[in-house]
Scaffold this active site. Sequence first.
Site, mmCIF file in Angstrom:
data_model
loop_
_atom_site.group_PDB
_atom_site.id
_atom_site.type_symbol
_atom_site.label_atom_id
_atom_site.label_comp_id
_atom_site.label_asym_id
_atom_site.label_seq_id
_atom_site.Cartn_x
_atom_site.Cartn_y
_atom_site.Cartn_z
ATOM 1 N N GLU A 183 8.417 15.888 16.406
ATOM 2 C CA GLU A 183 9.022 15.816 14.876
ATOM 3 C C GLU A 183 8.226 16.846 14.304
ATOM 4 O O GLU A 183 6.735 16.738 13.867
ATOM 5 C CB GLU A 183 8.778 14.322 14.382
ATOM 6 C CG GLU A 183 9.283 14.151 12.941
ATOM 7 C CD GLU A 183 9.066 12.697 12.527
ATOM 8 O OE1 GLU A 183 10.154 12.320 11.865
ATOM 9 O OE2 GLU A 183 8.055 12.176 12.607
ATOM 10 N N CYS A 187 12.667 11.422 7.697
ATOM 11 C CA CYS A 187 12.653 10.964 9.152
ATOM 12 C C CYS A 187 14.120 10.854 9.668
ATOM 13 O O CYS A 187 14.389 10.937 10.823
ATOM 14 C CB CYS A 187 12.087 9.577 9.144
ATOM 15 S SG CYS A 187 13.153 8.268 7.961
ATOM 16 N N GLY A 223 -5.185 3.112 -1.628
ATOM 17 C CA GLY A 223 -6.222 3.395 -0.522
ATOM 18 C C GLY A 223 -5.630 4.095 0.669
ATOM 19 O O GLY A 223 -4.349 4.467 0.679
ATOM 20 N N VAL A 281 -7.275 0.389 3.929
ATOM 21 C CA VAL A 281 -6.320 -0.635 3.405
ATOM 22 C C VAL A 281 -5.273 -0.811 4.276
ATOM 23 O O VAL A 281 -5.025 -2.172 4.284
ATOM 24 C CB VAL A 281 -5.934 -0.036 1.880
ATOM 25 C CG1 VAL A 281 -4.770 -0.994 1.511
ATOM 26 C CG2 VAL A 281 -7.046 0.201 0.823
ATOM 27 N N GLY A 282 -4.746 -0.109 5.037
ATOM 28 C CA GLY A 282 -3.740 -0.208 5.826
ATOM 29 C C GLY A 282 -4.025 -0.925 7.017
ATOM 30 O O GLY A 282 -3.579 -2.147 7.344
ATOM 31 N N GLY A 293 -5.047 4.583 5.243
ATOM 32 C CA GLY A 293 -4.571 3.628 5.866
ATOM 33 C C GLY A 293 -5.635 3.097 6.896
ATOM 34 O O GLY A 293 -5.515 2.033 7.083
ATOM 35 N N LYS A 348 1.050 -1.254 -0.001
ATOM 36 C CA LYS A 348 -0.047 -0.121 -0.078
ATOM 37 C C LYS A 348 0.938 1.243 0.187
ATOM 38 O O LYS A 348 1.457 1.565 0.911
ATOM 39 C CB LYS A 348 -0.810 -0.031 1.100
ATOM 40 C CG LYS A 348 -1.943 1.020 1.121
ATOM 41 C CD LYS A 348 -2.642 1.677 2.362
ATOM 42 C CE LYS A 348 -1.727 2.694 2.914
ATOM 43 N NZ LYS A 348 -2.000 3.978 2.288
ATOM 44 N N GLU A 358 9.951 1.491 10.830
ATOM 45 C CA GLU A 358 10.710 2.553 10.651
ATOM 46 C C GLU A 358 10.021 3.982 10.695
ATOM 47 O O GLU A 358 9.324 4.123 9.947
ATOM 48 C CB GLU A 358 11.525 2.651 9.507
ATOM 49 C CG GLU A 358 12.794 3.317 9.480
ATOM 50 C CD GLU A 358 12.654 4.576 8.921
ATOM 51 O OE1 GLU A 358 12.267 5.703 9.469
ATOM 52 O OE2 GLU A 358 12.511 4.741 7.569
#
Length: 473
Positions: A381, A282, A204, A209-210, A206, A173, A248
């Site tokens: 972040e 990141c 799609g 589909v996630g 998250g 995905k 990650e």
Amino acid sequence: MNNPAPTPIGHWIGGRVVAGSGETIPVTNPATGEVIAEAPAGTSADVDQAVAAARAAFPGWAATDPAERAAAVRRIGEGLQARAEEIAVTITAEMGSPITLSRTAQIGFPVAVANSFAALAADFAWTDQVGNSLIVREPIGVVGAITPWNFPLQQIVSKLAPALVAGDTMVFKPSEVAPLTARILAEVTADAGLPPGVFNVVYGTGDIVGEAISAHPDIDMISFTGSTRAGRRISAVAAQTVKRVALELGGKGANVILDDADLAKAVDKGLMMVFTNSGQVCGAWPRMLVPAARHDEIVALAIATAAQYTVGDPTDAATRLGPMVSEEHRRKVDGYIERGIADGATLVFGGPGRPDGLDGAYVRPTIFANVDPDSAIAQEEIFGPVLTIIPYTDDDHAVAIANSTMYGLTSGVFGEPEHALAVARRLRAGQVDINGAPWNALAPFGGYRQSGNGREFGRSGLEEFLETKSIQR
């Protein structure tokens, strides 16, 4: 340079394009606000179909000789290189990466990663003999891969290449924000000779589909790159089927400049590690830790260096900073800049608001000095071009500040080499660069604490996608 025309795309399942349910998600160029494509809004049924294709393809691919699997990965790298300009233009259009960066890092890194895993397979110990036990490393099965938008090709190739070499099949995905490169990759895998079903793409969101990928009982492993918040959710959902999860996640890297460092080099590399890809990295180093006695000197160097970073049209080869990926993200980053001012940090460059003459999702590259290491802009972040300069008193103080966030992904140290190495050993981060050392595709990459678990790249990255069996005889 023209943006790609608006394009309808479909899922890639079982080696062919499969139409979606009819619902679509617009893909917007963040520099212009123009809708450039429509991606399918995938459903759990689409995930079921893709998983079934991957499961059916798994026995044959797992039984394929590792040398043949590695050769296929090498052909994928060659295919990506052959379509490099198309990929670069697509990434610039879908997420705003400056075209020069798209032509170098956005395509160069994934090609290098594919080649590194293809080469690694030849010497990898697929079996070992330990006493009366045969230790066998086998493919884990069907992998669910979920990736972000900031390096849309690099992030998936970093998972796909080792998974393929390991003998796994995959359901992928991509981010709904930047999904277009996934279709090019799917076509490249077919041209490279991957059997149908070995690599599948379901577009799609998250939350649909996630979630379906994370929960699916026929997916054996999840490999995810993205936010720490999303990583926590994936872990919770995947735990219901006790599948392996490699994460990650976010970062808040520190650039520790020691009192014996080459200041010009440390600041130049440090700014690059904050402003590259408009700070949407990141592994960036948004915290610059500096000796208190040299704070003002380093601030002046940082201001002079930052002035060289042109902000503008990402299709212009002279542009170094493009837009944020979306207007929503622009507002988030701008909000952090306003928060920094409100919390008392000293604004020395940039500030809130769009740069003059730019109407897209742009922010002004910004530097704060005399930053409280416990403040929001130093702890959270931001994922934008915002540098916080934090003074410290001695090495112990610098290490304590560097290790004070919930993250532990990357950091840098600049100084006399042995001094810098001693400090680097004390940092709680998965990767530390000394004096701007070059990237190594064979070195493991991953985080401590809430920056994730598991490793990518090199031997460690390949082992993530393998099960270990012990046969006594």
